[in-house]
Motif scaffolding. Structure first.
Motif, PDB file in Angstrom:
ATOM      1  N   ARG A 108      30.444  37.362  47.410  1.00  0.00           N
ATOM      2  CA  ARG A 108      31.533  36.459  47.037  1.00  0.00           C
ATOM      3  C   ARG A 108      31.064  35.003  46.976  1.00  0.00           C
ATOM      4  O   ARG A 108      31.612  34.214  46.204  1.00  0.00           O
ATOM      5  N   ASN A 109      30.088  34.664  47.821  1.00  0.00           N
ATOM      6  CA  ASN A 109      29.547  33.302  47.770  1.00  0.00           C
ATOM      7  C   ASN A 109      28.909  33.029  46.413  1.00  0.00           C
ATOM      8  O   ASN A 109      29.026  31.927  45.868  1.00  0.00           O
ATOM      9  N   ILE A 110      28.231  34.030  45.880  1.00  0.00           N
ATOM     10  CA  ILE A 110      27.601  33.891  44.569  1.00  0.00           C
ATOM     11  C   ILE A 110      28.661  33.738  43.484  1.00  0.00           C
ATOM     12  O   ILE A 110      28.548  32.886  42.597  1.00  0.00           O
ATOM     13  N   ILE A 111      29.695  34.571  43.557  1.00  0.00           N
ATOM     14  CA  ILE A 111      30.762  34.510  42.549  1.00  0.00           C
ATOM     15  C   ILE A 111      31.462  33.154  42.590  1.00  0.00           C
ATOM     16  O   ILE A 111      31.772  32.564  41.542  1.00  0.00           O
ATOM     17  N   ARG A 112      31.679  32.626  43.793  1.00  0.00           N
ATOM     18  CA  ARG A 112      32.309  31.304  43.907  1.00  0.00           C
ATOM     19  C   ARG A 112      31.411  30.222  43.316  1.00  0.00           C
ATOM     20  O   ARG A 112      31.893  29.294  42.652  1.00  0.00           O
ATOM     21  N   ALA A 113      30.106  30.333  43.560  1.00  0.00           N
ATOM     22  CA  ALA A 113      29.172  29.343  43.012  1.00  0.00           C
ATOM     23  C   ALA A 113      29.168  29.380  41.489  1.00  0.00           C
ATOM     24  O   ALA A 113      29.091  28.332  40.834  1.00  0.00           O
ATOM     25  N   LEU A 114      29.251  30.580  40.926  1.00  0.00           N
ATOM     26  CA  LEU A 114      29.308  30.710  39.465  1.00  0.00           C
ATOM     27  C   LEU A 114      30.585  30.068  38.918  1.00  0.00           C
ATOM     28  O   LEU A 114      30.555  29.372  37.901  1.00  0.00           O
ATOM     29  N   SER A 115      31.696  30.295  39.604  1.00  0.00           N
ATOM     30  CA  SER A 115      32.968  29.737  39.146  1.00  0.00           C
ATOM     31  C   SER A 115      32.989  28.220  39.244  1.00  0.00           C
ATOM     32  O   SER A 115      33.633  27.538  38.435  1.00  0.00           O
ATOM     33  N   ALA A 116      32.254  27.684  40.223  1.00  0.00           N
ATOM     34  CA  ALA A 116      32.264  26.236  40.447  1.00  0.00           C
ATOM     35  C   ALA A 116      31.383  25.484  39.457  1.00  0.00           C
ATOM     36  O   ALA A 116      31.533  24.269  39.297  1.00  0.00           O
ATOM     37  N   ASN A 117      30.467  26.198  38.804  1.00  0.00           N
ATOM     38  CA  ASN A 117      29.543  25.551  37.863  1.00  0.00           C
ATOM     39  C   ASN A 117      29.995  25.854  36.444  1.00  0.00           C
ATOM     40  O   ASN A 117      29.601  26.861  35.843  1.00  0.00           O
ATOM     41  N   LYS A 118      30.814  24.971  35.906  1.00  0.00           N
ATOM     42  CA  LYS A 118      31.427  25.196  34.604  1.00  0.00           C
ATOM     43  C   LYS A 118      30.453  25.035  33.436  1.00  0.00           C
ATOM     44  O   LYS A 118      30.775  25.420  32.318  1.00  0.00           O
ATOM     45  N   ASP A 119      29.281  24.459  33.713  1.00  0.00           N
ATOM     46  CA  ASP A 119      28.342  24.245  32.610  1.00  0.00           C
ATOM     47  C   ASP A 119      27.365  25.401  32.434  1.00  0.00           C
ATOM     48  O   ASP A 119      26.464  25.325  31.608  1.00  0.00           O
ATOM     49  N   ILE A 120      27.542  26.488  33.207  1.00  0.00           N
ATOM     50  CA  ILE A 120      26.763  27.702  32.950  1.00  0.00           C
ATOM     51  C   ILE A 120      27.283  28.336  31.666  1.00  0.00           C
ATOM     52  O   ILE A 120      28.497  28.445  31.478  1.00  0.00           O
ATOM     53  N   PRO A 121      26.416  28.744  30.756  1.00  0.00           N
ATOM     54  CA  PRO A 121      26.894  29.377  29.516  1.00  0.00           C
ATOM     55  C   PRO A 121      27.784  30.582  29.816  1.00  0.00           C
ATOM     56  O   PRO A 121      27.633  31.233  30.858  1.00  0.00           O
ATOM     57  N   PRO A 122      28.712  30.911  28.925  1.00  0.00           N
ATOM     58  CA  PRO A 122      29.589  32.077  29.133  1.00  0.00           C
ATOM     59  C   PRO A 122      28.777  33.357  29.296  1.00  0.00           C
ATOM     60  O   PRO A 122      27.714  33.520  28.683  1.00  0.00           O
ATOM     61  N   LEU A 123      29.293  34.265  30.101  1.00  0.00           N
ATOM     62  CA  LEU A 123      28.585  35.514  30.384  1.00  0.00           C
ATOM     63  C   LEU A 123      28.223  36.256  29.106  1.00  0.00           C
ATOM     64  O   LEU A 123      27.132  36.835  29.003  1.00  0.00           O
ATOM     65  N   GLN A 124      29.120  36.241  28.115  1.00  0.00           N
ATOM     66  CA  GLN A 124      28.870  37.006  26.888  1.00  0.00           C
ATOM     67  C   GLN A 124      27.692  36.493  26.077  1.00  0.00           C
ATOM     68  O   GLN A 124      27.231  37.162  25.149  1.00  0.00           O
ATOM     69  N   GLU A 125      27.174  35.320  26.412  1.00  0.00           N
ATOM     70  CA  GLU A 125      26.011  34.785  25.709  1.00  0.00           C
ATOM     71  C   GLU A 125      24.689  35.222  26.356  1.00  0.00           C
ATOM     72  O   GLU A 125      23.609  34.948  25.822  1.00  0.00           O
ATOM     73  N   PHE A 126      24.767  35.883  27.492  1.00  0.00           N
ATOM     74  CA  PHE A 126      23.568  36.362  28.182  1.00  0.00           C
ATOM     75  C   PHE A 126      23.196  37.750  27.671  1.00  0.00           C
ATOM     76  O   PHE A 126      24.006  38.426  27.026  1.00  0.00           O
ATOM     77  N   PRO A 127      21.970  38.198  27.948  1.00  0.00           N
ATOM     78  CA  PRO A 127      21.572  39.547  27.513  1.00  0.00           C
ATOM     79  C   PRO A 127      22.557  40.608  28.005  1.00  0.00           C
ATOM     80  O   PRO A 127      23.132  40.484  29.096  1.00  0.00           O
ATOM     81  N   ARG A 128      22.716  41.643  27.197  1.00  0.00           N
ATOM     82  CA  ARG A 128      23.692  42.676  27.525  1.00  0.00           C
ATOM     83  C   ARG A 128      23.396  43.319  28.881  1.00  0.00           C
ATOM     84  O   ARG A 128      24.329  43.649  29.631  1.00  0.00           O
ATOM     85  N   SER A 129      22.129  43.496  29.210  1.00  0.00           N
ATOM     86  CA  SER A 129      21.781  44.115  30.493  1.00  0.00           C
ATOM     87  C   SER A 129      22.285  43.274  31.662  1.00  0.00           C
ATOM     88  O   SER A 129      22.751  43.820  32.677  1.00  0.00           O
ATOM     89  N   ASP A 130      22.208  41.946  31.552  1.00  0.00           N
ATOM     90  CA  ASP A 130      22.712  41.072  32.609  1.00  0.00           C
ATOM     91  C   ASP A 130      24.229  41.160  32.706  1.00  0.00           C
ATOM     92  O   ASP A 130      24.796  41.140  33.803  1.00  0.00           O
ATOM     93  N   GLN A 131      24.897  41.262  31.559  1.00  0.00           N
ATOM     94  CA  GLN A 131      26.352  41.394  31.559  1.00  0.00           C
ATOM     95  C   GLN A 131      26.775  42.682  32.257  1.00  0.00           C
ATOM     96  O   GLN A 131      27.698  42.689  33.086  1.00  0.00           O
ATOM     97  N   VAL A 132      26.118  43.779  31.920  1.00  0.00           N
ATOM     98  CA  VAL A 132      26.476  45.079  32.493  1.00  0.00           C
ATOM     99  C   VAL A 132      26.276  45.082  34.003  1.00  0.00           C
ATOM    100  O   VAL A 132      27.140  45.536  34.769  1.00  0.00           O
ATOM    101  N   THR A 133      25.137  44.562  34.450  1.00  0.00           N
ATOM    102  CA  THR A 133      24.847  44.533  35.883  1.00  0.00           C
ATOM    103  C   THR A 133      25.892  43.716  36.634  1.00  0.00           C
ATOM    104  O   THR A 133      26.413  44.138  37.673  1.00  0.00           O
ATOM    105  N   PHE A 134      26.209  42.538  36.100  1.00  0.00           N
ATOM    106  CA  PHE A 134      27.173  41.674  36.765  1.00  0.00           C
ATOM    107  C   PHE A 134      28.556  42.328  36.814  1.00  0.00           C
ATOM    108  O   PHE A 134      29.202  42.363  37.862  1.00  0.00           O
TER     109      PHE A 134
END
Length: 315
Positions: free
Chosen positions: A194-220
């Motif tokens: 959950r700490n990781i998920i909160r950190a992701l939510s707090a960093n709005k300048d990370i590209p959207p998940l759908q722009e990452f490789p499909r394997s990374d999307q599936v794992t997440f």
């Protein structure tokens, strides 16, 4: 490939920003490791210290530690192999912080090997009192907890990169997150995810998940889906796991089965039964669920209870 040639190859790859070549050279189990191991004349850390400064620091440390890793693996000593891989990963991270996205393939290999060796080290017996894992004392798998801490540092280095566009280290974020989740789930520290998920939510300048490789999307999506399942947030869990299953590579049957382990029960709760055609693709799940489905379709409560008693240990 002797060690001098290895260092020359590493130096050339660095000069040309060739992250894939560096990944090849630093893989602990790939063909590059076998080439190097075959021609090594000196293997002790002391004998290799004369090569310090042949390449710029900390890459000399990375190279020396890499030799120790592959030698320990060849000896079947995974505790020491993990220790050396951790040393290499920390040296690698000192260089990583000053580089851009081209180095990400190498980072992924270094951290994957770290995680894999941590898992193998954790099966070698009780070494919780080993001073190398002081922060992990009291844990059944101190190496995996240590690996999670190292991966967390790389996660921070990716997320906090201020480079914009395709050259940003942010493009490594979700791949590293997947490795961290694997460590946390392996040592039953799931809540830390959950700490990781909160950190992701707090960093709005990370590209959207759908722009990452499909394997990374599936794992997440898989791990977030499991987290929601465990917290009885079933609607969200089903949504995440359905996405993961639909996006999973058709040839990755093991990963598909892992997803279905949670997705089928969620759909059964809503009265949606898996099709015979789907179960036919996964014999283990077919064996497990066919008696339930037969009982449900016939409305036979006794048959359902019998199937539940039989399947309970596996469920």
């Amino acid at each position: 490939m002797n060690f001098t040639t290895f260092l020359v190859e590493l130096s050339r790859a660095l000069a040309s920003n060739n992250g894939n070549r560096i990944a090849y050279l630093l893989s602990a189990t790939g063909p590059g490791a076998q080439e190097l191991l075959k021609d090594l004349k000196e293997t002790t850390r002391l004998s290799l210290l004369k090569y310090q400064n042949v390449v710029e620091s900390p890459w000399d440390e990375v190279g020396i530690a890499h030799v120790q890793v592959i030698v320990r693996i060849s000896e079947g000593n995974f505790v020491d192999a993990y220790t050396e891989q951790a040393t290499m990963a920390k040296a690698f991270e000192r260089a990583f912080i000053g580089l851009q996205a081209w180095i990400l393939p190498a980072l992924f290999v270094v951290l994957k090997d770290l995680r894999d060796l941590a898992e193998k080290a954790s099966t070698e017996g009780d070494y919780a009192d080993d001073s190398r894992f002081q922060q992990g004392q009291g844990s059944d798998s101190p190496s995996l907890e240590d690996a999670a801490r190292i991966c967390n540092k790389s996660f921070t280095d990716c997320v906090m990169d201020r480079t914009v566009g395709d050259e940003s280290r942010k493009w490594g974020t979700y791949h590293v997150v997947g490795l961290i989740f694997k460590c946390y789930f392996s040592v039953n520290k799931i809540a830390l995810s959950r700490n990781i998920i909160r950190a992701l939510s707090a960093n709005k300048d990370i590209p959207p998940l759908q722009e990452f490789p499909r394997s990374d999307q599936v794992t997440f999506k898989y791990y977030v889906g499991v987290l929601n399942f465990l917290n009885e947030r079933y609607d969200e869990s089903e949504q995440e796991l359905t996405f993961a299953f639909d996006m999973c590579h058709h040839g990755a049957t093991r990963n598909q089965e892992l997803i279905l382990n949670y997705l089928i029960p969620l759909q059964l709760m809503r009265g949606k039964l898996p099709s015979p055609g789907l179960l036919h693709l996964f014999p283990r799940l077919q064996e497990l669920y066919t008696p339930f489905l037969k009982a449900l379709r016939s409305g036979n409560v006794t048959e359902y209870d019998t199937a539940l008693d039989w399947a309970e240990p596996r469920l």
